[in-house]
Motif scaffolding. Structure first.
Motif, PDB file in Angstrom:
ATOM      1  N   ALA A 261      -8.969 -12.137   0.431  1.00 29.01           N
ATOM      2  CA  ALA A 261     -10.067 -12.521   0.780  1.00 29.01           C
ATOM      3  C   ALA A 261     -10.515 -13.814  -0.121  1.00 29.01           C
ATOM      4  CB  ALA A 261     -10.459 -11.582  -0.818  1.00 29.01           C
ATOM      5  N   LEU A 262     -11.182 -14.601   0.746  1.00 22.20           N
ATOM      6  CA  LEU A 262     -10.900 -15.548   0.516  1.00 22.20           C
ATOM      7  C   LEU A 262     -13.351 -15.577  -0.732  1.00 22.20           C
ATOM      8  CD1 LEU A 262     -10.496 -17.502   3.841  1.00 22.20           C
ATOM      9  CD2 LEU A 262      -9.766 -17.253   2.289  1.00 22.20           C
ATOM     10  N   SER A 263     -13.536 -16.606  -1.119  1.00 25.00           N
ATOM     11  CA  SER A 263     -14.537 -16.773  -1.318  1.00 25.00           C
ATOM     12  C   SER A 263     -16.203 -16.404  -0.893  1.00 25.00           C
ATOM     13  CB  SER A 263     -14.761 -18.315  -2.531  1.00 25.00           C
ATOM     14  OG  SER A 263     -15.062 -19.216  -0.976  1.00 25.00           O
ATOM     15  N   ASP A 264     -15.827 -16.719   1.185  1.00 26.51           N
ATOM     16  CA  ASP A 264     -17.413 -16.153   1.587  1.00 26.51           C
ATOM     17  C   ASP A 264     -16.845 -14.952   2.040  1.00 26.51           C
ATOM     18  OD1 ASP A 264     -14.973 -16.440   3.224  1.00 26.51           O
ATOM     19  OD2 ASP A 264     -15.912 -18.370   4.348  1.00 26.51           O
ATOM     20  N   GLY A 265     -16.243 -13.870   1.442  1.00 27.65           N
ATOM     21  CA  GLY A 265     -16.208 -12.682   2.049  1.00 27.65           C
ATOM     22  C   GLY A 265     -15.392 -12.524   2.957  1.00 27.65           C
ATOM     23  N   HIS A 266     -14.587 -13.573   3.640  1.00 26.63           N
ATOM     24  CA  HIS A 266     -13.802 -13.458   4.911  1.00 26.63           C
ATOM     25  C   HIS A 266     -12.262 -12.941   4.743  1.00 26.63           C
ATOM     26  CE1 HIS A 266     -16.595 -15.369   7.345  1.00 26.63           C
ATOM     27  NE2 HIS A 266     -16.729 -14.826   8.150  1.00 26.63           N
ATOM     28  N   ILE A 267     -11.308 -12.764   5.858  1.00 27.37           N
ATOM     29  CA  ILE A 267     -10.175 -12.582   5.178  1.00 27.37           C
ATOM     30  C   ILE A 267      -9.823 -13.152   5.613  1.00 27.37           C
ATOM     31  CG2 ILE A 267      -8.271 -11.066   5.021  1.00 27.37           C
ATOM     32  CD1 ILE A 267     -10.663 -10.041   3.331  1.00 27.37           C
ATOM     33  N   ALA A 268      -8.581 -14.700   4.886  1.00 31.11           N
ATOM     34  CA  ALA A 268      -7.552 -14.606   5.694  1.00 31.11           C
ATOM     35  C   ALA A 268      -6.341 -14.032   5.266  1.00 31.11           C
ATOM     36  CB  ALA A 268      -6.573 -15.975   4.788  1.00 31.11           C
ATOM     37  N   LEU A 290      -6.582 -17.794   9.815  1.00 29.46           N
ATOM     38  CA  LEU A 290      -7.755 -17.605   8.909  1.00 29.46           C
ATOM     39  C   LEU A 290      -9.171 -17.521  10.213  1.00 29.46           C
ATOM     40  CD1 LEU A 290      -8.049 -21.475   7.919  1.00 29.46           C
ATOM     41  CD2 LEU A 290      -7.662 -19.580   6.093  1.00 29.46           C
ATOM     42  N   PRO A 291      -9.898 -17.226   9.679  1.00 32.08           N
ATOM     43  CA  PRO A 291     -11.274 -16.511  10.307  1.00 32.08           C
ATOM     44  C   PRO A 291     -11.903 -17.909  11.411  1.00 32.08           C
ATOM     45  CG  PRO A 291     -11.828 -15.970   7.808  1.00 32.08           C
ATOM     46  CD  PRO A 291     -10.413 -16.295   8.194  1.00 32.08           C
ATOM     47  N   GLY A 292     -12.225 -17.176  12.421  1.00 30.76           N
ATOM     48  CA  GLY A 292     -12.963 -18.476  12.940  1.00 30.76           C
ATOM     49  C   GLY A 292     -14.492 -18.958  12.265  1.00 30.76           C
ATOM     50  N   PRO A 293     -15.175 -19.223  12.240  1.00 32.34           N
ATOM     51  CA  PRO A 293     -16.883 -19.684  12.175  1.00 32.34           C
ATOM     52  C   PRO A 293     -17.816 -18.667  13.002  1.00 32.34           C
ATOM     53  CG  PRO A 293     -16.457 -20.818  14.531  1.00 32.34           C
ATOM     54  CD  PRO A 293     -14.585 -20.368  13.725  1.00 32.34           C
TER      55      PRO A 293
END
Length: 293
Positions: A261-268, A290-293
Motif C-alpha cells: 500500500a502506498l501513501s496515496d492509497g494505491h497498491i503497488a 505501479l498504478p496508473g495516474p
C-alpha cells in the motif's frame, strides 16, 4: 594481535610453562597473546597434542578460492627460493591454497598440517595466524613461543583478514609463515598486500555478477534498454517502503509476489523471480508495477 611488528622475544619457554601452571606471566608477553592462550586453554586443547584435521566436502572452486588463485600464482616469484609459505583459508578455518618458496619449507608445513584440505582453527591448532584472525577479526602476528601448540613454536606467522567487498564480512585469511630466524616486518606488508589483492579480485567478481544479473533479467523480459527507475516519481516514504519490500523478497530466494500500500492509497505490486546465468542461479530480480495516474 598486532598492528605493528613485534619480535615476540618476551614469550620464553619459561613464561609459557608458567602460564600453563597457572602462574602470572608478568608484562613480558603481549596481552593479546595471553588472551589467545586463555582461549586455547578454554577449549581443552593440550599444547603437546595439537593436530590439524583433514576436512571433507570442501569446495575448492568457491568464490574466495577463485579470487585468490591468480594472486597466489603471482606470488611464486616473490617468495621463490626462500623458506616462506603463503596460505589461504576460509572463514571456517579450512585451508584452501598454499604457495611455498622452497622444498624444505613445504615439508615443514606438511608436518604440521598447514596444507590445503586441513583445518587450522584455534580449537584445533592453538593460536595461529589463521585461527586467531578468525577469533579477533584483525591482523595477527604470532612469533615462536607465542604459539600455544608446541609444533608451531619454530615458526613466525602473520595473518590478515580478507573481507567481502560489499558486506565487509570476513571471508577468509591470508597467512605468511617462515622459520623464526627469517622473520621480519616485511611479512606483515606481504600479508596485507596479498589480502588486498584478493579483495580486489572479489570486487571484480561481484561487479561481473551484478552485471550478469541485470543483463539476464532484461533478456528474460524482452527489454532492449535499461529502464528508468519506476520509483522516481514517488515520495521518499513510498520509495523506502518498496525498497524494504524488495529486500525482503530477495531474502526469500524464490519466486514470490507482494502487494504494498502506498501513501496515496494505491497498491503497488512487486514480483521477485530467480534469474540464471549460463550454468547456475545468478540472483533474484524484483519488478515493480505501479498504478496508473
Amino acid at each position: 594481535m598486532a598492528d605493528i611488528w613485534d619480535d615476540g622475544r618476551g614469550a620464553t619457554e619459561e613464561i609459557v610453562e608458567r602460564f600453563l601452571d597457572g602462574e602470572p606471566t608478568g608484562n613480558d608477553v603481549r596481552a593479546q597473546i595471553v588472551h589467545s592462550w586463555r582461549r586455547c586453554q578454554a577449549t581443552g586443547l593440550s599444547p603437546d597434542i595439537a593436530h590439524a584435521p583433514l576436512l571433507e566436502g570442501l569446495d575448492f572452486e568457491c568464490g574466495l578460492v577463485r579470487a585468490a588463485r591468480p594472486v597466489f600464482e603471482g606470488l611464486g616469484t616473490t617468495i621463490a627460493n626462500t623458506p616462506v609459505c603463503m596460505l589461504l583459508g576460509d572463514a571456517n578455518g579450512a585451508m584452501f591454497l598454499r604457495n611455498v618458496g622452497e622444498p624444505a619449507m613445504r615439508r615443514a608445513m606438511d608436518a604440521v598440517g598447514a596444507a590445503p584440505g586441513f583445518g587450522f582453527t584455534e580449537a584445533e591448532m592453538g593460536n595461529n595466524a589463521h585461527g586467531s584472525v578468525l577469533a579477533e577479526r584483525r591482523t595477527c602476528q604470532i612469533t615462536g613461543n607465542e604459539h600455544y601448540a608446541e609444533v608451531l613454536r619454530r615458526f613466525t606467522a602473520v595473518g590478515t583478514p580478507v573481507r567481502d567487498p560489499l558486506s565487509g564480512r570476513l571471508n577468509g585469511v591470508v597467512c605468511v609463515v617462515c622459520p623464526n630466524e627469517w622473520a621480519n616486518a616485511k611479512m606483515m606488508t606481504l600479508a596485507r598486500r596479498s589480502a588486498a589483492a584478493v579483495e580486489e579480485q572479489l570486487i571484480g567478481m561481484v561487479t561481473e555478477r551484478e552485471r550478469a544479473l541485470l543483463e539476464t533479467f532484461l533478456r528474460s523480459q524482452g527489454a532492449r534498454h535499461t529502464p528508468s527507475s519506476p520509483l522516481r516519481g514517488l515520495c521518499r516514504r513510498d520509495q523506502l517502503t518498496l525498497e524494504d519490500s524488495a529486500v525482503s523478497l530477495i531474502a526469500e530466494g524464490r519466486t514470490a509476489m507482494r502487494e504494498v500500500a502506498l501513501s496515496d492509497g494505491h497498491i503497488a505490486t512487486l514480483l521477485a523471480q530467480p534469474v540464471t546465468g549460463s550454468a547456475e542461479p545468478t540472483g533474484i530480480a524484483v519488478r515493480v508495477w505501479l498504478p496508473g495516474p
